[in-house]
Design a protein around this motif. Structure first.
Motif, PDB file in Angstrom:
ATOM      1  N   GLN A 132      45.365  34.809  43.411  1.00 39.82           N
ATOM      2  CA  GLN A 132      45.070  35.272  42.049  1.00 39.82           C
ATOM      3  C   GLN A 132      44.668  34.110  41.154  1.00 39.82           C
ATOM      4  OE1 GLN A 132      44.943  38.615  40.895  1.00 39.82           O
ATOM      5  NE2 GLN A 132      43.865  37.453  39.299  1.00 39.82           N
ATOM      6  N   ASP A 133      45.373  32.979  41.292  1.00 38.53           N
ATOM      7  CA  ASP A 133      44.996  31.802  40.500  1.00 38.53           C
ATOM      8  C   ASP A 133      43.602  31.322  40.884  1.00 38.53           C
ATOM      9  OD1 ASP A 133      47.285  31.695  38.985  1.00 38.53           O
ATOM     10  OD2 ASP A 133      48.321  30.274  40.288  1.00 38.53           O
ATOM     11  N   ALA A 134      43.320  31.328  42.187  1.00 36.79           N
ATOM     12  CA  ALA A 134      42.010  30.885  42.666  1.00 36.79           C
ATOM     13  C   ALA A 134      40.901  31.782  42.131  1.00 36.79           C
ATOM     14  CB  ALA A 134      41.987  30.872  44.196  1.00 36.79           C
ATOM     15  N   LEU A 135      41.177  33.076  42.034  1.00 39.76           N
ATOM     16  CA  LEU A 135      40.194  34.015  41.480  1.00 39.76           C
ATOM     17  C   LEU A 135      39.977  33.741  39.988  1.00 39.76           C
ATOM     18  CD1 LEU A 135      38.417  36.547  41.916  1.00 39.76           C
ATOM     19  CD2 LEU A 135      40.426  37.931  41.307  1.00 39.76           C
ATOM     20  N   ASP A 136      41.061  33.532  39.268  1.00 38.34           N
ATOM     21  CA  ASP A 136      40.960  33.256  37.834  1.00 38.34           C
ATOM     22  C   ASP A 136      40.183  31.963  37.564  1.00 38.34           C
ATOM     23  OD1 ASP A 136      42.446  35.533  37.405  1.00 38.34           O
ATOM     24  OD2 ASP A 136      44.350  34.462  37.142  1.00 38.34           O
TER      25      ASP A 136
END
Length: 571
Positions: free
Chosen positions: A480-484
């Motif tokens: 999720q952090d990588a997507l953000d």
């Protein structure tokens, strides 16, 4: 003088007997494997997993040394096929402390949900369950647990343990020179610190917390209970092992009963059970268009050494890329990457190979359990990047460490003297003090290699180089952090990545072809040479104490190459 003739004859005959015995055993095992296990009507397909379940098996099971544990890719295929198999009545889950990464556990979950859509039941039974055992069993329609006080469920949460060697090395007289670029890379901290730096700890805690919350969400969804209830079980229970009564009270199981009671309730007999490793789906006919799925699992290294060791090297990927390029039926490629990284140079070469392939056909990335450092570097070759919700990625940084053992050598009475011609002749000697110019040169190289890494990320993800530090510096990220942060394009499964690749290739009717192509033990021994392979397996190591010490210190960090490696194993 006594003749050595009988001994010589024995030495010649024994290898021939060995080869003959191997051939007979191989043929026998192959026949058994080819026949497979007969499946009775109303059979229960038993998912009785134990040991480590890999992403993909490069070595076929021949039956000679016993059946290998089916890989995740194979298990998914068999479960989905069984959903349509009229002989299969249902799925029976009975794990035994198996190990699998959380992304592959998600893949099994998707396959089991597909199986459920057929209307067939999914049952689970266990005497005692580890955390991953339980997460697999939680996917069932009905979960039974043995009520014995010696059984239970062990739900642990997530953790990462780091050992620090600085003080021990100081006592031994060993000094570590760590050259790393990326403030949060952290791989050198066990050798230079006595605890994690504040930034590294904060980054690891964030990644671990994301995984912990994912586990809670997963269990809650499969058991259809409130996530707060699951969190309470993890954090507020009194005992390490969860009893059957406690588990039933909190909705973790459906019934408390022993194996005989379970089998009687569902009319399950021994003859009606077919182990999943013995279940052979019918071979499907390849279609005109293909999507290649390339499994890249393990550390990235220049030389894999043993032919039995699975890993990632440019030599291996070069063969794969060549095969795909020459096959006009392959219209797209999905790289399934599960790697903490490794050699920086190998990562660059592999990146270039798939970048070139991407100019011919679409290349899509599907991240497995870990796609970090060198694993992320290779991912930059893709046109679209998917990560599973449980993936750990990032770790954009570089490291090299040089051990210096001059003080230890003095304590042991080991002295070293080097005669040189040339400024950089014999630059690395563990038993001498390093020239400051050598260390300064390594630090400059570290920055250059790191800059190249950041440039690859900037080009692939369209992030200005001036802002790369916000996502780099060695930090690890949840999906999720990588997507953000725009390090990936979407959170999705391997199936999603395959669908995207087919869409980019503008094909709708296709089949899947896996790489590396599977090989048999017999083929490996034939290609490598049975005697040279045996020699490799039984080769004795240098027993000189100084040499043994040197190799031990260099085992984790090679001074001959820069490493794009994520140092953390998060579970």
């Amino acid at each position: 003088m006594k003749s050595n003739k009988p001994l010589l004859i024995g030495c010649l005959i024994f290898p021939l007997i060995l080869v003959f015995a191997f051939g007979v055993g191989f043929c026998s095992g192959f026949q058994k494997m080819s026949k497979g296990t007969s499946v009775p009507s109303n059979a229960w397909l038993t998912l009785d997993l134990g040991g480590t379940v890999p992403d993909y098996n490069e070595l076929q099971s021949s039956g000679l040394l016993g059946s290998t544990v089916p890989a995740t890719e194979d298990l998914v295929k068999r479960i989905i096929h069984a959903a349509k198999d009229k002989r299969i009545k249902g799925l029976l889950i009975t794990p035994g402390f198996f190990d699998i990464n959380y992304v592959n556990l998600d893949e099994l979950n998707r396959a089991i949900q597909t199986f459920k859509k057929s209307g067939k039941p999914v049952l689970a039974y266990a005497d005692v369950l580890s955390q991953k055992d339980y997460m697999l069993c939680a996917m069932a329609d009905s979960l039974w647990l043995n009520p014995s006080a010696s059984g239970g469920i062990l739900l642990e949460g997530t953790a990462a343990n780091i050992l620090f060697y600085k003080e021990a090395l100081q006592k031994l007289g060993i000094k570590m020179h760590v050259m790393q670029s990326g403030d949060y890379k952290g791989a050198g901290e066990p050798y230079t610190n006595t605890e994690l730096s504040a930034g590294t700890r904060e980054n690891l805690e964030r990644a671990l917390k994301a995984r912990y919350e994912g586990i809670i969400t997963n269990i809650a969804a499969n058991r259809k209970i409130n996530p707060s209830t699951v969190k309470k079980v993890f954090e507020e229970r009194d005992d390490l092992f969860i009893s059957a009564d406690y588990a039933k009270e909190y909705g973790l199981i459906d019934h408390a009963g022993n194996w005989d009671e379970f089998c009687k309730h569902y009319n399950i007999t021994k003859k009606s059970q077919v182990r999943i490793k013995n279940y052979q789906p019918h071979t499907t006919v390849e279609k005109q268009d293909q999507v290649a799925v390339v499994y890249l699992s393990g550390e990235i290294a220049m030389d894999l050494g043993s032919p039995f060791k699975q890993g990632i090297s440019s030599a291996k990927t070069q063969k794969i890329v060549k095969s795909i390029s020459q096959d006009k039926s392959i219209k797209a490629v999905v790289l399934r990457i599960n790697s903490p990284g490794g050699s920086a140079l190998e990562s660059e070469i592999i990146y270039q190979q798939f970048k070139d392939l991407g100019r011919q056909i679409p290349v899509v990335i599907s991240m497995g359990g870990t796609a970090a450092s060198g694993g992320y570097y290779i991912s930059c070759a893709g046109q679209h990047i998917f990560a599973d919700a449980a993936t750990i990625t990032g770790s954009i940084g570089v490291i090299m460490a040089l051990p210096e053992t001059k003080e230890l050598g003095s304590k042991l009475g080991v002295r070293s003297q080097t005669i040189r011609f040339g400024k950089f002749a014999a630059p690395i000697n563990l038993f001498e003090t390093y020239d400051p110019e050598i260390l300064a040169s390594f630090r400059r190289s570290s920055e250059a290699v790191y800059t190249e890494f950041k440039q690859r990320v900037s080009d692939a993800r369209q992030i200005p180089l001036s802002r790369i530090h916000e996502v780099a510096e060695g930090r690890v990220w949840s999906a999720q952090d990588a997507l953000d942060l725009k390090l990936i394009d979407a959170i999705g499964s391997l199936e999603d990545a395959i669908a995207k690749a087919s869409s980019l290739a503008k094909i709708s009717d296709y089949s899947i072809r896996n790489y590396p192509s599977q090989t048999t033990l017999f083929q490996v021994l034939r290609e490598e040479g049975i005697f040279s392979t045996a020699g490799t397996l039984i080769k004795t190591r240098n027993t000189d104490p100084a040499e043994v010490m040197k190799q031990t210190l260099l085992n984790g960090f090679s001074p001959q190459e820069w490493l794009y490696r994520c140092p953390w194993h998060l579970e």
